[in-house]
Write an enzyme that holds these catalytic residues in place. Structure first.
Site, short mmCIF file in Angstrom:
data_model
loop_
_atom_site.label_atom_id
_atom_site.label_comp_id
_atom_site.label_asym_id
_atom_site.label_seq_id
_atom_site.Cartn_x
_atom_site.Cartn_y
_atom_site.Cartn_z
CD GLU A 163 -2.72 1.20 2.52
OE1 GLU A 163 -3.82 1.74 2.44
OE2 GLU A 163 -2.31 0.64 3.56
CG ASN A 209 1.64 12.80 6.37
OD1 ASN A 209 1.52 11.73 5.79
ND2 ASN A 209 1.43 13.95 5.76
#
Length: 383
Positions: free
Chosen positions: A241, A367
């Protein structure tokens, strides 16, 4: 076949089938996109031309191409401005897990069903209240004879409304440490015990779903990698992914940038020095994607590991897309806030970027987690 010959074959095939092609879209397919007849015909043409599942062994319908050869094909389709769609998560996420951890019987049974489109998968990893800590999942799997009976709640399932199968991570040994005792199970969604509920998003569509699973059954033959070995299998899926399309995604972001530039030019907004500065900064970030993709391609070509570049790239493209969505609306002035006319809740391409891009800071690994990876594994900083 040499890479040059492969590129030539791809160019010739695209030229011969251009009339049937789906033009390349922006950087991301909209979350709530439903394939239409044109999409399906183009997918059938790609399937017949053997341009799907390129890295799979030939016995399963692939071409056994290396990563660098797949990159070459992706680049040819991108340069031609036509889509080379994947078979969703079926091809990009669950198939790598089956190929790496499945038994010969599972590969022979499951992979042809993916390639033919008979099985369409969605991902059953995320759960309410667990955030990014996948090891905290609470969905249970109980072995009963030749089946695994699954009970739990999954959420933020992309394209769940279009799928008939889900690859589920569930806890089959509640007494094992949290990274152990997990199993990776392929669960049919069209049987009893699964309630799929679409989640309406800020764009007005239903790109995500949640699933309430109450005693749904999957055969033990659908456990990939063996019982209680699901964490290792899941890491294969997550690695696939996060790899995404690092080597060719630049083209989509560049198309979006050029489209915005054209719109602002037609609106007479390019004379504003603030707008020009913001566009220059956005263009630099797009070029950074291109450079990072080339570095990854060089690393893979040399037989190396591009994992560190994936974390850097994930932060770059996701933060860029958030900034680009805000720029696209701000630079247009009031016109950027006006929705297209027509029935329903219509939004244009730039409004969609602004609304959908926020979630991309979370997708494929948050993130915050990516920054920790860079700090610890790339810069060598302490935990």
């Amino acid at each position: 076949m040499s890479t040059a010959a492969l590129r030539a074959e791809a160019r010739a095939w695209i030229a011969a089938h251009r009339d049937a092609a789906v033009p390349a879209r922006g950087a991301h397919v909209p979350h709530d996109h439903t394939p239409d007849e044109h999409d399906r015909r183009w997918l059938d043409a790609l399937r017949d031309g053997r341009w799907l599942c390129l890295s799979w062994p030939e016995r399963y319908g692939g071409r056994a191409l290396s990563e660098t050869e797949v990159i070459a094909v992706n680049e040819e389709f991108a340069r031609a401005g036509v889509e080379r769609p994947r078979l969703g998560m079926s091809e990009t996420l669950v198939a790598p897990a089956i190929l790496a951890h499945g038994t010969p019987e599972q590969k022979d049974r499951l992979l042809p069903r993916i390639l033919s489109g008979r099985d369409v998968y969605c991902q059953g990893f995320s759960e309410p209240e667990t955030g990014s800590d996948l090891a905290r999942l609470r969905t249970r799997g109980v072995v009963e004879g030749g089946t695994v009976r699954i009970t739990g709640h999954k959420i933020w399932t992309s394209y769940g409304r279009l799928a008939n199968m889900m690859f589920v991570l569930c806890r089959t040994d509640p007494d094992a440490p949290r990274h152990q005792g997990l199993s990776y199970v392929l669960l049919p969604l069209d049987g009893d015990g699964v309630d799929v509920r679409p989640i309406r998003q800020i764009t007005g569509g239903h790109g995500f779903c949640e699933e309430f699973i109450d005693g749904a059954c999957a055969p033990l033959d659908n456990v990939i990698g063996g019982l209680n070995n699901g964490w290792r299998v899941a890491m294969t899926t997550l690695g696939a992914e996060r790899a995404g399309e690092i080597t060719s995604q630049y083209f989509g972001y560049r198309r979006e940038f050029d489209a915005l530039l054209g719109r602002l030019r037609s609106q007479g907004r390019l004379a504003d020095p603030g707008v020009r500065r913001a566009l220059a900064e956005a263009y630099v970030r797009v070029l950074l994607m291109r450079c990072t993709g080339r570095r990854a391609a060089d690393e893979l070509r040399a037989g190396g590991d591009a994992a560190a570049l994936l974390a850097i790239d994930k932060i770059n493209w996701s933060e860029h897309h958030c900034d680009f969505g805000a720029l696209a609306l701000d630079a247009q002035g009031p016109a950027g806030l006006v929705r297209p006319e027509g029935d329903g809740y219509r939004i244009d391409a730039f409004q969609r970027v602004m609304l959908e891009s926020r979630g991309r800071r979370i997708a494929r690994g948050t993130n915050q987690v990516q920054r920790n990876i860079i700090a610890e594994r790339v810069l060598g900083l302490p935990r």
